[in-house]
Design a protein around this motif. Structure first.
Motif, PDB file in Angstrom:
ATOM      1  N   LEU A   1      17.471 -74.605  39.261  1.00  0.00           N
ATOM      2  CA  LEU A   1      16.714 -75.058  40.421  1.00  0.00           C
ATOM      3  C   LEU A   1      15.871 -76.279  40.090  1.00  0.00           C
ATOM      4  CD1 LEU A   1      14.922 -72.883  42.957  1.00  0.00           C
ATOM      5  CD2 LEU A   1      13.608 -74.649  41.896  1.00  0.00           C
TER       6      LEU A   1
ATOM      7  N   TYR B   1      16.264 -70.393  37.582  1.00  0.00           N
ATOM      8  CA  TYR B   1      15.063 -71.232  37.671  1.00  0.00           C
ATOM      9  C   TYR B   1      15.311 -72.609  37.058  1.00  0.00           C
ATOM     10  CZ  TYR B   1      10.199 -72.617  37.375  1.00  0.00           C
ATOM     11  OH  TYR B   1       9.030 -73.296  37.518  1.00  0.00           O
TER      12      TYR B   1
ATOM     13  N   LEU C   1      11.479 -66.480  43.060  1.00  0.00           N
ATOM     14  CA  LEU C   1      12.113 -66.365  41.740  1.00  0.00           C
ATOM     15  C   LEU C   1      11.072 -66.132  40.664  1.00  0.00           C
ATOM     16  CD1 LEU C   1      15.080 -66.579  41.069  1.00  0.00           C
ATOM     17  CD2 LEU C   1      14.739 -68.970  40.504  1.00  0.00           C
ATOM     18  N   VAL C   2       9.933 -66.870  40.766  1.00  0.00           N
ATOM     19  CA  VAL C   2       8.883 -66.720  39.758  1.00  0.00           C
ATOM     20  C   VAL C   2       8.292 -65.313  39.820  1.00  0.00           C
ATOM     21  CG1 VAL C   2       6.622 -67.529  39.021  1.00  0.00           C
ATOM     22  CG2 VAL C   2       8.361 -69.160  39.680  1.00  0.00           C
TER      23      VAL C   2
ATOM     24  N   LYS D   1       9.875 -62.604  40.646  1.00  0.00           N
ATOM     25  CA  LYS D   1      10.859 -61.736  39.983  1.00  0.00           C
ATOM     26  C   LYS D   1      10.776 -61.902  38.465  1.00  0.00           C
ATOM     27  CE  LYS D   1      13.506 -60.258  43.531  1.00  0.00           C
ATOM     28  NZ  LYS D   1      13.892 -58.902  43.835  1.00  0.00           N
ATOM     29  N   ILE D   2      10.637 -63.141  38.031  1.00  0.00           N
ATOM     30  CA  ILE D   2      10.562 -63.395  36.586  1.00  0.00           C
ATOM     31  C   ILE D   2       9.333 -62.704  36.018  1.00  0.00           C
ATOM     32  CG2 ILE D   2      10.120 -65.185  34.858  1.00  0.00           C
ATOM     33  CD1 ILE D   2      11.926 -67.033  36.407  1.00  0.00           C
TER      34      ILE D   2
ATOM     35  N   ALA E   1      11.902 -70.763  45.093  1.00  0.00           N
ATOM     36  CA  ALA E   1      11.453 -70.902  43.708  1.00  0.00           C
ATOM     37  C   ALA E   1      10.298 -69.946  43.427  1.00  0.00           C
ATOM     38  CB  ALA E   1      11.031 -72.345  43.441  1.00  0.00           C
TER      39      ALA E   1
ATOM     40  N   LEU F   1      17.627 -64.726  35.991  1.00  0.00           N
ATOM     41  CA  LEU F   1      16.530 -65.330  36.742  1.00  0.00           C
ATOM     42  C   LEU F   1      16.119 -66.659  36.124  1.00  0.00           C
ATOM     43  CD1 LEU F   1      14.412 -62.129  37.312  1.00  0.00           C
ATOM     44  CD2 LEU F   1      15.607 -63.428  39.047  1.00  0.00           C
TER      45      LEU F   1
ATOM     46  N   GLU G   1       9.838 -59.046  35.647  1.00  0.00           N
ATOM     47  CA  GLU G   1      10.770 -58.632  34.597  1.00  0.00           C
ATOM     48  C   GLU G   1      10.228 -58.923  33.206  1.00  0.00           C
ATOM     49  OE1 GLU G   1      14.773 -59.438  35.542  1.00  0.00           O
ATOM     50  OE2 GLU G   1      15.467 -59.215  33.477  1.00  0.00           O
ATOM     51  N   TYR G   2       9.547 -60.044  33.034  1.00  0.00           N
ATOM     52  CA  TYR G   2       9.140 -60.452  31.689  1.00  0.00           C
ATOM     53  C   TYR G   2       7.641 -60.310  31.452  1.00  0.00           C
ATOM     54  CZ  TYR G   2      13.781 -62.518  31.478  1.00  0.00           C
ATOM     55  OH  TYR G   2      15.141 -62.712  31.496  1.00  0.00           O
TER      56      TYR G   2
END
Lengths: 508, 113
Positions: free
Chosen positions: A167, A164, B97-98, B100-101, B94, A160, B104-105
């Motif tokens: 991107l 990022y 994606l954030v 998902k990040i 984007a 991921l 996960e984190y």
């Protein structure tokens, strides 16, 4: 078949629209549809190449609208050459995906995987056939977004963040491309590449034109992972699933390189980039540094896919160096290297993927003794590695030979030394792996060693003990590896397309 | 003279300022979402530049009406519309994606990742 220039782009896009629908009904249908779409665009690419070589540059007006109003597709030998490279390697990547993706992705994700991969392929094909600068930006953005998503589709740890980073950096690149396009539009009032090329010579003194060139070169430089702009590449290329690594490393960065060639030679013209603003020689120097640094970074890697990714940074340097020389033989070498590197790096990433698929091994140290367990894959790896190093008679040797002759033609001895040192460094890290594969002592107590040497089962080719990957993965590996050798011996086949392309770019 | 130059080219100065603000946010900010905001400002500045380039003082909207001679240039508008769509797709992806990040984190601070 008058519509071949648009069909080559439409085939993957139609596939990309069909797959989500079919995926709702039967997920198993995605793979055949994707393969057929990739096969169709490969067929149209062959058709296109044959007709371009016969009839010269093809101009196609999308929707029948003529250039100032509509979008024009221009297929010259360089576009046809890129089409062929892209559609062939991506066809193999799609074929390879069947088993690999089945294991790597959770169920339900395969639909989006095949949709995205077809968007990626279609975007790249569109970017190389378009004759419109703004269209080039849009298609660049299409395949880039597909690429960001595919990097993180495997849900590996860190994927991921790699996606990022890719991107953010690449979006700066595309915004700069759009800005450069805007600058050119403001001073010339057109976006058609042929119109731009006709109107720019009168404006060579304008600061706006120089600024536009700077934005476009930096923007596409990020996409190409040209040395100081390469920081997104190692993470993204090494963490993506193997077929995607192949497409990213063998094709996506090459499309960036193609765009640089197109912008510099077909829009700005040779006189401009070698004369008042010597951007060509700047690119050559940057590429030279890239070749050396990429190879040095690759030597220090312990992960096989990271090593291959850094090697791509070095090898895109060879392409750009050839282009930057802006002379016939050097450019032939550079453009030929696009194809040869696509074959070799595609094969290497496929092999690394096959090893990961079968054993889960990523660390180079664990490759010890794999030569006896996966003989075909490892033989292909060795052939492709030889092509990367440039050992005759492989394909990599021929493109490096042309590059070396090109540096002599340009009288730039420094770059000849860079090519030689770069090849030597490449040899260091590839031969280390090959050495471990064949002469390393296997650490893992494998099944084979427990079976006696005289066991007849070992001799039969279909023995399960050899643990080769399934055929859908093995066939792409074998074809690409054979391609690395055959196109070195029969170098006239790719050259028959590259030579007219270079002649056209240099304007004689 | 100098003031006039600035006044005439004012949109372009704004565009450059926005571009720099966006770039600054993307490089310096640690928060992943703020980086995406920076990206948006950055691409908006480019779109703004295109719109400013297509504008003509006193120009009418580009629809042919008898009696009107000066129109603003419609092509940059088409480009900007396409650019907006592209930027929207990019931003959506984007932000996904954030999310998902974050799942996960547990953080969206780029230093802690």
């Amino acid at each position: 078949m008058d519509h071949a220039p648009i069909l080559v782009v439409i085939a993957p896009f139609v596939g990309a629209y069909l797959i989500p629908l079919l995926g709702l009904w039967k997920e198993k249908l995605c793979y055949p549809v994707a393969t057929v779409a990739a096969l169709l665009s490969a067929f149209f690419s062959f058709w296109l190449t044959a007709s371009v070589l016969e009839l010269g540059t093809i101009r196609y007006y999308v929707g029948g609208w003529e250039p100032p109003w509509g979008i024009e597709l221009v297929v010259d030998p360089l576009s046809a050459f890129m089409c062929l490279t892209i559609s062939l390697v991506s066809l193999f990547a799609v074929i390879y995906s069947k088993n690999y993706i089945g294991r790597e992705l959770p169920g339900g994700k395969t639909t989006s995987y095949y949709t995205l991969i077809l968007l990626l392929i279609g975007g790249m094909l569109g970017a190389v056939v378009t004759g419109d600068l703004f269209n080039l930006f849009v298609l660049t953005e299409i395949f880039s977004v597909a690429a960001y998503a595919l990097v993180c589709i495997g849900r590996k740890r860190g994927s991921l963040i790699a996606s990022y980073r890719y991107l953010i950096l690449a979006s700066i690149g595309t915004s700069l491309i759009l800005l450069g396009t805007g600058y050119l539009y403001v001073v010339t009032g057109t976006l058609n590449m042929a119109d731009l090329a006709a109107r720019l010579p009168a404006l060579y003194d304008s600061w706006v034109v120089i600024g536009a060139m700077a934005f476009l070169v930096v923007g596409f430089g990020i996409k190409t992972a040209l040395f100081p702009l390469h920081t997104w590449l190692p993470d993204a290329h090494s963490i993506a699933p193997a077929p995607i690594s192949v497409i990213l490393s063998a094709l996506v960065i090459k499309v960036g390189a193609y765009s640089i060639i197109r912008v510099l030679f077909s829009i700005f013209g040779v006189e401009f980039i070698t004369g008042p603003i010597p951007i060509a020689s700047v690119l050559t120097w940057v590429a030279a540094v890239g070749i050396l640094m990429g190879s040095l970074f690759a030597i220090s890697q312990t992960d096989i896919k990271r090593m291959l990714a850094y090697s791509s940074v070095a090898h895109i340097g060879y392409v750009v160096m050839g282009v930057g020389l802006a002379m016939e033989i050097g450019m032939t070498g550079g453009i030929l290297h696009i194809f040869n590197h696509a074959l070799a790096k595609g094969c290497l990433f496929f092999c690394a993927g096959a090893v990961i698929y079968q054993t889960g091994i990523r660390s180079i140290d664990d490759f010890r003794g794999l030569g006896s367990k996966m003989p075909v894959t490892m033989a292909a790896f060795t052939l492709a590695a030889a092509s990367m190093v440039g050992i005759p008679p492989t394909a990599g040797f021929m493109s490096k030979l042309y590059l070396a002759l090109g540096t002599l033609e340009a009288g730039a001895w420094v770059f000849l030394i860079v090519i030689l040192v770069g090849s030597f460094l490449t040899a260091v890290f590839y031969l280390r792996v090959v050495n471990l594969i064949y002469f390393g002592e296997s650490r893992v107590k494998s099944q084979e060693s427990r079976v006696g040497v005289g066991d007849s089962r070992l001799q039969t080719p279909d023995s399960r003990l050899f643990r080769e990957v399934p055929l859908t993965m093995l066939i792409p590996i074998i074809i690409l590896a054979l391609g690395c050798t055959l196109f070195g011996i029969f170098v006239f086949i790719p050259l028959s397309v590259v030579e007219p392309a270079v002649k056209l770019l240099l304007g004689n | 003279m100098r003031f006039e130059f600035i006044a005439v080219n004012f949109p372009y100065f704004v565009s450059v300022a926005l571009l720099l603000v966006g770039l600054y946010a993307m490089i310096v900010r640690k928060n992943l979402i703020k980086k995406i905001m920076g990206l948006n400002i950055f691409s908006t500045s480019v779109l703004f530049f295109l719109i400013a380039a297509g504008y003509k003082e006193g120009g009418a909207p580009p629809i042919r009406v008898p009696g009107i001679e000066v129109y603003v240039n419609p092509l940059p508008h088409a480009l900007v519309l396409t650019g907006i769509v592209v930027a929207l797709a990019l931003t959506t992806f984007a932000l996904a994606l954030v999310i998902k990040i974050y799942k996960e984190y547990g953080t969206i601070d780029s230093d802690k990742l």
